[in-house]
Design a protein around this motif. Sequence first.
Motif, PDB file in Angstrom:
ATOM      1  N   ASP A  14       0.806  -1.222   0.000  1.00  0.00           N
ATOM      2  CA  ASP A  14       0.000   0.000   0.000  1.00  0.00           C
ATOM      3  C   ASP A  14       0.841   1.274   0.000  1.00  0.00           C
ATOM      4  OD1 ASP A  14       0.987  -0.454   2.538  1.00  0.00           O
ATOM      5  OD2 ASP A  14      -0.741   0.436   3.546  1.00  0.00           O
ATOM      6  N   VAL A  15       2.149   1.153  -0.172  1.00  0.00           N
ATOM      7  CA  VAL A  15       3.036   2.320  -0.184  1.00  0.00           C
ATOM      8  C   VAL A  15       3.538   2.526  -1.607  1.00  0.00           C
ATOM      9  CG1 VAL A  15       5.128   3.375   0.737  1.00  0.00           C
ATOM     10  CG2 VAL A  15       3.716   1.911   2.212  1.00  0.00           C
ATOM     11  N   SER A  16       3.115   3.625  -2.210  1.00  0.00           N
ATOM     12  CA  SER A  16       3.440   3.852  -3.628  1.00  0.00           C
ATOM     13  C   SER A  16       4.815   4.486  -3.775  1.00  0.00           C
ATOM     14  CB  SER A  16       2.386   4.761  -4.267  1.00  0.00           C
ATOM     15  OG  SER A  16       1.129   4.134  -4.272  1.00  0.00           O
ATOM     16  N   GLY A  17       5.618   3.905  -4.628  1.00  0.00           N
ATOM     17  CA  GLY A  17       6.900   4.473  -4.999  1.00  0.00           C
ATOM     18  C   GLY A  17       6.828   5.058  -6.392  1.00  0.00           C
ATOM     19  N   PRO A  18       7.953   5.193  -7.063  1.00  0.00           N
ATOM     20  CA  PRO A  18       7.955   5.746  -8.420  1.00  0.00           C
ATOM     21  C   PRO A  18       7.377   4.766  -9.430  1.00  0.00           C
ATOM     22  CG  PRO A  18      10.145   4.991  -7.828  1.00  0.00           C
ATOM     23  CD  PRO A  18       9.311   4.869  -6.586  1.00  0.00           C
ATOM     24  N   THR A  19       6.982   5.299 -10.574  1.00  0.00           N
ATOM     25  CA  THR A  19       6.528   4.453 -11.669  1.00  0.00           C
ATOM     26  C   THR A  19       7.730   3.801 -12.345  1.00  0.00           C
ATOM     27  OG1 THR A  19       4.581   5.814 -12.084  1.00  0.00           O
ATOM     28  CG2 THR A  19       5.328   4.408 -13.889  1.00  0.00           C
ATOM     29  N   ILE A  20       7.638   2.504 -12.554  1.00  0.00           N
ATOM     30  CA  ILE A  20       8.685   1.760 -13.260  1.00  0.00           C
ATOM     31  C   ILE A  20       8.409   1.895 -14.758  1.00  0.00           C
ATOM     32  CG2 ILE A  20       9.688  -0.515 -13.675  1.00  0.00           C
ATOM     33  CD1 ILE A  20       8.718  -1.273 -10.815  1.00  0.00           C
ATOM     34  N   SER A  21       9.120   2.791 -15.404  1.00  0.00           N
ATOM     35  CA  SER A  21       8.877   3.000 -16.827  1.00  0.00           C
ATOM     36  C   SER A  21       9.106   1.713 -17.610  1.00  0.00           C
ATOM     37  CB  SER A  21       9.810   4.092 -17.363  1.00  0.00           C
ATOM     38  OG  SER A  21       9.699   4.173 -18.775  1.00  0.00           O
ATOM     39  N   ARG A  22       8.200   1.429 -18.536  1.00  0.00           N
ATOM     40  CA  ARG A  22       8.404   0.282 -19.414  1.00  0.00           C
ATOM     41  C   ARG A  22       9.703   0.403 -20.188  1.00  0.00           C
ATOM     42  NH1 ARG A  22       5.013   3.793 -21.894  1.00  0.00           N
ATOM     43  NH2 ARG A  22       5.228   4.196 -24.126  1.00  0.00           N
ATOM     44  N   HIS A  23      10.193   1.642 -20.347  1.00  0.00           N
ATOM     45  CA  HIS A  23      11.413   1.846 -21.132  1.00  0.00           C
ATOM     46  C   HIS A  23      12.667   1.342 -20.421  1.00  0.00           C
ATOM     47  CE1 HIS A  23       9.359   3.807 -24.363  1.00  0.00           C
ATOM     48  NE2 HIS A  23       8.766   4.634 -23.534  1.00  0.00           N
ATOM     49  N   LEU A  24      12.547   0.941 -19.151  1.00  0.00           N
ATOM     50  CA  LEU A  24      13.657   0.265 -18.487  1.00  0.00           C
ATOM     51  C   LEU A  24      13.888  -1.126 -19.065  1.00  0.00           C
ATOM     52  CD1 LEU A  24      12.971   1.287 -14.776  1.00  0.00           C
ATOM     53  CD2 LEU A  24      14.750   2.165 -16.286  1.00  0.00           C
ATOM     54  N   TYR A  25      12.932  -1.594 -19.853  1.00  0.00           N
ATOM     55  CA  TYR A  25      13.043  -2.899 -20.505  1.00  0.00           C
ATOM     56  C   TYR A  25      13.334  -2.733 -21.999  1.00  0.00           C
ATOM     57  CZ  TYR A  25      11.543  -5.095 -16.199  1.00  0.00           C
ATOM     58  OH  TYR A  25      11.492  -5.554 -14.898  1.00  0.00           O
ATOM     59  N   GLY A  26      14.105  -1.695 -22.346  1.00  0.00           N
ATOM     60  CA  GLY A  26      14.418  -1.404 -23.723  1.00  0.00           C
ATOM     61  C   GLY A  26      15.511  -2.294 -24.294  1.00  0.00           C
TER      62      GLY A  26
END
Length: 508
Positions: A14-26
């Motif tokens: 329930d603790v939100s961190g940053p968004t994991i960009s899909r572009h990290l899987y480039g």
Amino acid sequence: MSNASSSRVVIDLDVSGPTISRHLYGHFAEHLGRCIYGGFYVGEDSGLPNEGGIRLDVVEALKALDIPNLRWPGGCFADEYHWKDGIGPKADRPSMINTHWGNVEENNHFGTHEFMALCELLGADPYVNGNVGSGTVQEMSEWVEYLTRDGDSPMVRQRKANGRDEPWKVPFWGVGNETWGCGGNMRAEAYADLARRYATFCRSYGDNKLYRIAAGASDYDLAWTEALMKAISCLGCGREPKNIFQAISFHYYTIAGSWDSKGSATEFALDDYYRTLIKAQDIDRIIRGHSAVMDAYDPERKVGLVLDEWGTWWDVEPGTNPGFLFQQNALRDALVASVHFDVFHRHADRLVMANIAQTVNVLQAMLLTDDDGGLVLTPTYHVFEMNKGHHDATAVPVHLVEQPEPYELDGKTMDLLSASASVKDGKALISVSNLDPSSPADVVLDLRGAEFRNPAGRLLTASKPQTHNTPTDPGAVAPVALTDLAADPRGLRVTLPPHSFATVSLDV
């Protein structure tokens, strides 16, 4: 299992961190060895199924990864590539020598239109890397115009004459590559000035907004990153900084030996396994260092950090061209990837993109192909596929509150457990790796902050870390159902075999 180590991982759902960009899987496709020719591209006259010369089984395999972006044409090749040689009728395109990779002749049959067609087939965003080393500002500026401008202009007319009326969307633009080395052997301050100049003339046309990426450091060269941050910041000058480029890159390869003797991808001793994973885990320290430098000039984290070359680098397979960088891909490589992704997720507030080197037939590839139509999915491919649920998800905190003592070798330590987690659209995905090469791990997933339902797991492992997939045994390393998954008073309990990677999905 009586010899299993015991660990507990606290996950705050329930603790939100940053968004994991899909572009990290480039991904990354360079004119190097058989990555382009024989990998992505076989030509229209090939007997293999293709569309405009693009190999369709490769496309279908990569589409299953939801590949978010593709970097091209290099790498070192980018800074000797002149894009106008790769447009127009193929019979009229001049050839060149690929001086960086094998001194082989490049016929330029795979050029701008072919790359953009490939990205459209993949559903991937193009990441074009421009030529600073041997090119000109005008050349780069005109390439942006050719690709992305609508209406009427000299480059637009040339594009239309070559069969493409509508402009393409090109979100990502690299301003040179490894300018400290193969891209020009420049000093940081000298390149910083060039980056400002080149980026100024890489214009955004219409609704195509360029995300300009300056060529950054090798490994832990923090001085290079600071020079680039100074070039775009205005710290203490009393005026707003210019938004000249939006991100800074760096490169980091996992090499267990030395540059002269990297070791084999499939024949290695236990100490080599440990050295490899120690080097892989060091990516956390590298990212923290560059982030700290950037924070001093950009505390709001408006400038992104891009790791646009990463992965393992071994000695080439015996009997292959040393300039083609063809290596096998074992379970050990898959664990290197899983460790990197856990680190990427933790740093997703600054790290906005990463590109594994490379996609097909080169270095830590997703796919290995042959000219007769054979295609092998590597163990690394499966890590990318198993982790798809992290794309554009919200990272949640993961705390390894109980874990085995780190392994020590050569005065360095290695954690034997790695994990990360995210939540998206009512589903959680937990990734966890048991890096111990000889002992299983009993892991309690201490799930807090949300009720969960329908737990399911997948497992990637093999009898030994050296195991790899071949045309005769393509499934030697492939995901299977994770059966050792059970309820626990704190959440779930999972037993992981030695040298294994697993994902656990939940409805929350």
